[in-house]
Write a protein that holds these residues in place. Structure first.
Motif, PDB file in Angstrom:
ATOM      1  N   ILE A 184      28.877  76.121  39.108  1.00 23.52           N
ATOM      2  CA  ILE A 184      29.389  75.044  38.151  1.00 23.52           C
ATOM      3  C   ILE A 184      29.378  73.900  39.158  1.00 23.52           C
ATOM      4  CG2 ILE A 184      31.493  74.131  37.299  1.00 23.52           C
ATOM      5  CD1 ILE A 184      32.282  76.838  36.056  1.00 23.52           C
ATOM      6  N   GLN A 213      47.135  63.792  31.514  1.00 19.13           N
ATOM      7  CA  GLN A 213      45.725  64.170  31.798  1.00 19.13           C
ATOM      8  C   GLN A 213      45.519  65.357  32.692  1.00 19.13           C
ATOM      9  OE1 GLN A 213      44.365  62.610  29.016  1.00 19.13           O
ATOM     10  NE2 GLN A 213      42.876  61.755  30.304  1.00 19.13           N
ATOM     11  N   VAL A 242      46.324  68.518  30.956  1.00 23.87           N
ATOM     12  CA  VAL A 242      45.344  69.172  29.962  1.00 23.87           C
ATOM     13  C   VAL A 242      44.283  70.017  31.046  1.00 23.87           C
ATOM     14  CG1 VAL A 242      43.214  68.333  28.769  1.00 23.87           C
ATOM     15  CG2 VAL A 242      45.501  67.252  28.526  1.00 23.87           C
ATOM     16  N   SER A 292      32.969  70.150  26.366  1.00 21.55           N
ATOM     17  CA  SER A 292      33.639  69.725  25.228  1.00 21.55           C
ATOM     18  C   SER A 292      34.520  68.417  25.566  1.00 21.55           C
ATOM     19  CB  SER A 292      34.295  70.663  24.691  1.00 21.55           C
ATOM     20  OG  SER A 292      35.468  71.231  25.335  1.00 21.55           O
ATOM     21  N   CYS A 293      35.027  68.409  27.156  1.00 23.08           N
ATOM     22  CA  CYS A 293      35.860  67.363  27.477  1.00 23.08           C
ATOM     23  C   CYS A 293      35.108  66.679  28.533  1.00 23.08           C
ATOM     24  CB  CYS A 293      37.082  67.931  28.158  1.00 23.08           C
ATOM     25  SG  CYS A 293      37.906  68.711  26.963  1.00 23.08           S
ATOM     26  N   PHE A 310      29.156  75.865  32.103  1.00 18.70           N
ATOM     27  CA  PHE A 310      29.851  74.724  31.938  1.00 18.70           C
ATOM     28  C   PHE A 310      30.177  74.467  30.465  1.00 18.70           C
ATOM     29  CE2 PHE A 310      30.544  70.020  31.828  1.00 18.70           C
ATOM     30  CZ  PHE A 310      31.239  69.932  32.799  1.00 18.70           C
ATOM     31  N   ILE A 344      33.396  61.976  37.943  1.00 20.86           N
ATOM     32  CA  ILE A 344      33.941  63.105  38.836  1.00 20.86           C
ATOM     33  C   ILE A 344      33.358  63.390  40.275  1.00 20.86           C
ATOM     34  CG2 ILE A 344      34.707  65.676  39.026  1.00 20.86           C
ATOM     35  CD1 ILE A 344      35.049  65.539  35.997  1.00 20.86           C
ATOM     36  N   ARG A 389      32.202  77.928  28.887  1.00 19.17           N
ATOM     37  CA  ARG A 389      33.492  77.760  29.403  1.00 19.17           C
ATOM     38  C   ARG A 389      34.409  76.368  28.884  1.00 19.17           C
ATOM     39  NH1 ARG A 389      35.330  82.690  31.803  1.00 19.17           N
ATOM     40  NH2 ARG A 389      33.332  83.820  31.702  1.00 19.17           N
ATOM     41  N   GLY A 441      38.031  63.502  28.979  1.00 21.34           N
ATOM     42  CA  GLY A 441      38.239  63.942  30.368  1.00 21.34           C
ATOM     43  C   GLY A 441      37.330  63.091  31.196  1.00 21.34           C
ATOM     44  N   PRO A 442      37.360  62.924  32.474  1.00 19.86           N
ATOM     45  CA  PRO A 442      36.418  61.865  33.205  1.00 19.86           C
ATOM     46  C   PRO A 442      35.014  62.298  33.079  1.00 19.86           C
ATOM     47  CG  PRO A 442      38.085  62.916  34.571  1.00 19.86           C
ATOM     48  CD  PRO A 442      38.391  63.289  33.189  1.00 19.86           C
ATOM     49  N   TYR A 451      34.328  62.559  44.030  1.00 23.48           N
ATOM     50  CA  TYR A 451      34.628  63.724  44.995  1.00 23.48           C
ATOM     51  C   TYR A 451      33.649  63.426  46.138  1.00 23.48           C
ATOM     52  CZ  TYR A 451      37.890  66.810  43.004  1.00 23.48           C
ATOM     53  OH  TYR A 451      39.078  67.254  42.654  1.00 23.48           O
ATOM     54  N   MET A 496      27.256  70.390  38.322  1.00 23.75           N
ATOM     55  CA  MET A 496      27.512  68.955  37.999  1.00 23.75           C
ATOM     56  C   MET A 496      26.969  67.976  39.050  1.00 23.75           C
ATOM     57  SD  MET A 496      31.616  69.873  37.578  1.00 23.75           S
ATOM     58  CE  MET A 496      32.229  68.290  36.949  1.00 23.75           C
TER      59      MET A 496
HETATM   60  C1  HEC Z   1      40.305  70.064  27.039  1.00 28.71           C
HETATM   61  C2  HEC Z   1      39.890  69.162  27.748  1.00 28.71           C
HETATM   62  C3  HEC Z   1      39.008  69.611  29.124  1.00 28.71           C
HETATM   63  C4  HEC Z   1      38.343  70.726  29.247  1.00 28.71           C
HETATM   64  C5  HEC Z   1      37.853  71.635  28.342  1.00 28.71           C
HETATM   65  C6  HEC Z   1      37.811  70.602  30.636  1.00 28.71           C
HETATM   66  N1  HEC Z   1      38.496  69.513  31.483  1.00 28.71           N
HETATM   67 FE1  HEC Z   1      38.181  69.117  33.288  1.00 28.71          FE
HETATM   68  N2  HEC Z   1      39.269  67.281  33.047  1.00 28.71           N
HETATM   69  C7  HEC Z   1      39.921  67.099  31.841  1.00 28.71           C
HETATM   70  C8  HEC Z   1      40.952  65.921  31.893  1.00 28.71           C
HETATM   71  C9  HEC Z   1      41.916  65.251  31.185  1.00 28.71           C
HETATM   72  C10 HEC Z   1      40.885  65.655  33.227  1.00 28.71           C
HETATM   73  C11 HEC Z   1      41.565  64.582  34.201  1.00 28.71           C
HETATM   74  C12 HEC Z   1      42.857  64.966  34.880  1.00 28.71           C
HETATM   75  C13 HEC Z   1      42.470  65.378  36.169  1.00 28.71           C
HETATM   76  O1  HEC Z   1      41.588  64.487  36.898  1.00 28.71           O
HETATM   77  O2  HEC Z   1      42.920  66.364  36.769  1.00 28.71           O
HETATM   78  C14 HEC Z   1      39.825  66.564  34.090  1.00 28.71           C
HETATM   79  C15 HEC Z   1      39.516  66.533  35.499  1.00 28.71           C
HETATM   80  C16 HEC Z   1      38.343  67.382  35.963  1.00 28.71           C
HETATM   81  C17 HEC Z   1      38.031  67.321  37.317  1.00 28.71           C
HETATM   82  C18 HEC Z   1      38.702  66.475  38.453  1.00 28.71           C
HETATM   83  C19 HEC Z   1      39.717  66.843  38.911  1.00 28.71           C
HETATM   84  C20 HEC Z   1      40.185  65.646  39.859  1.00 28.71           C
HETATM   85  O3  HEC Z   1      40.467  65.916  41.129  1.00 28.71           O
HETATM   86  O4  HEC Z   1      41.029  64.600  39.338  1.00 28.71           O
HETATM   87  C21 HEC Z   1      37.127  68.376  37.425  1.00 28.71           C
HETATM   88  C22 HEC Z   1      36.299  68.656  38.762  1.00 28.71           C
HETATM   89  C23 HEC Z   1      37.044  69.093  36.280  1.00 28.71           C
HETATM   90  N3  HEC Z   1      37.877  68.476  35.259  1.00 28.71           N
HETATM   91  C24 HEC Z   1      36.183  69.962  35.841  1.00 28.71           C
HETATM   92  C25 HEC Z   1      36.267  70.918  34.907  1.00 28.71           C
HETATM   93  C26 HEC Z   1      35.259  72.091  34.614  1.00 28.71           C
HETATM   94  C27 HEC Z   1      34.437  72.745  35.524  1.00 28.71           C
HETATM   95  C28 HEC Z   1      35.837  72.691  33.269  1.00 28.71           C
HETATM   96  C29 HEC Z   1      35.194  73.843  32.544  1.00 28.71           C
HETATM   97  C30 HEC Z   1      35.726  74.976  33.450  1.00 28.71           C
HETATM   98  C31 HEC Z   1      36.821  71.656  32.790  1.00 28.71           C
HETATM   99  N4  HEC Z   1      37.126  70.676  33.748  1.00 28.71           N
HETATM  100  C32 HEC Z   1      37.247  71.624  31.432  1.00 28.71           C
HETATM  101  C33 HEC Z   1      39.908  67.734  30.629  1.00 28.71           C
HETATM  102  C34 HEC Z   1      39.141  68.833  30.581  1.00 28.71           C
END
Ligand code: HEC
Length: 127
Positions: A118, A95, A98, A49-50, A42, A65, A45, A59-60, A69, A122
């Motif tokens: 991972i 979003q 991203v 940071s988000c 976590f 999250i 990768r 990010g949320p 879920y 979480m």
């Molecule tokens: C640059 C910022 C960023 C990084 C780095 C990032 N995320 Fe996200 N993530 C977001 C944003 C913005 C959302 C909201 C959009 C969405 O829900 O798809 C999100 C949503 C999610 C969700 C919810 C998806 C859903 O159903 O809405 C999960 C699970 C998640 N991230 C896991 C991860 C994991 C695991 C990593 C590392 C491998 C990661 N994220 C890296 C920005 C980031």
């Protein structure tokens, strides 16, 4: 004779009980290893940071999250594998974009076991 039989039974019960305990401990160790591996991934990768535990910054939050879920009975691993086409936590398209880039960049080379780790991490921190 009776005494010996009784002793043997006692011994057997003790051995069985010990083995059960050992199995439970091993199971817990496996889970702890998996969670530790998940935490490492976590961070490595860049997820961290988000996604922080409580704050919806970039990010949320991990809590949001995991709660979403769990409420909807969905699987985080499926999302990370790209099998959930419509994200459920946040639907704003910029979003979603991203996060989609992240899946393509940081997640695609991870094994199933690593994705499981991972997800386990979480769920564990969000408890
Ligand atoms: C640059 C910022 C960023 C990084 C780095 C990032 N995320 Fe996200 N993530 C977001 C944003 C913005 C959302 C909201 C959009 C969405 O829900 O798809 C999100 C949503 C999610 C969700 C919810 C998806 C859903 O159903 O809405 C999960 C699970 C998640 N991230 C896991 C991860 C994991 C695991 C990593 C590392 C491998 C990661 N994220 C890296 C920005 C980031």
């Amino acid at each position: 004779m009776k005494k010996i039989l009784l002793l043997c039974t006692l011994l057997l019960v003790t051995v069985i009980a010990c083995n059960k305990k050992k199995e439970e401990n091993e199971k817990q160790n496996v889970m702890a290893d998996q969670i530790a591996q998940g935490e490492k991934l976590f961070n490595e990768r860049t997820c961290a940071s988000c996604h922080t535990l409580d704050n919806n910054d970039v990010g949320p939050s991990i809590k949001e999250i995991v709660n979403t879920y769990q409420e909807q009975n969905k699987d985080i691993i499926k999302f990370l594998k790209g099998e959930i086409k419509h994200p459920i936590v946040e639907q704003d398209s910029s979003q979603v974009e991203v996060m989609k880039n992240n899946i393509e960049e940081f997640i695609k080379n991870l094994s199933d076991a690593e994705l499981q780790a991972i997800s386990a991490y979480m769920m564990d921190v969000a408890k």
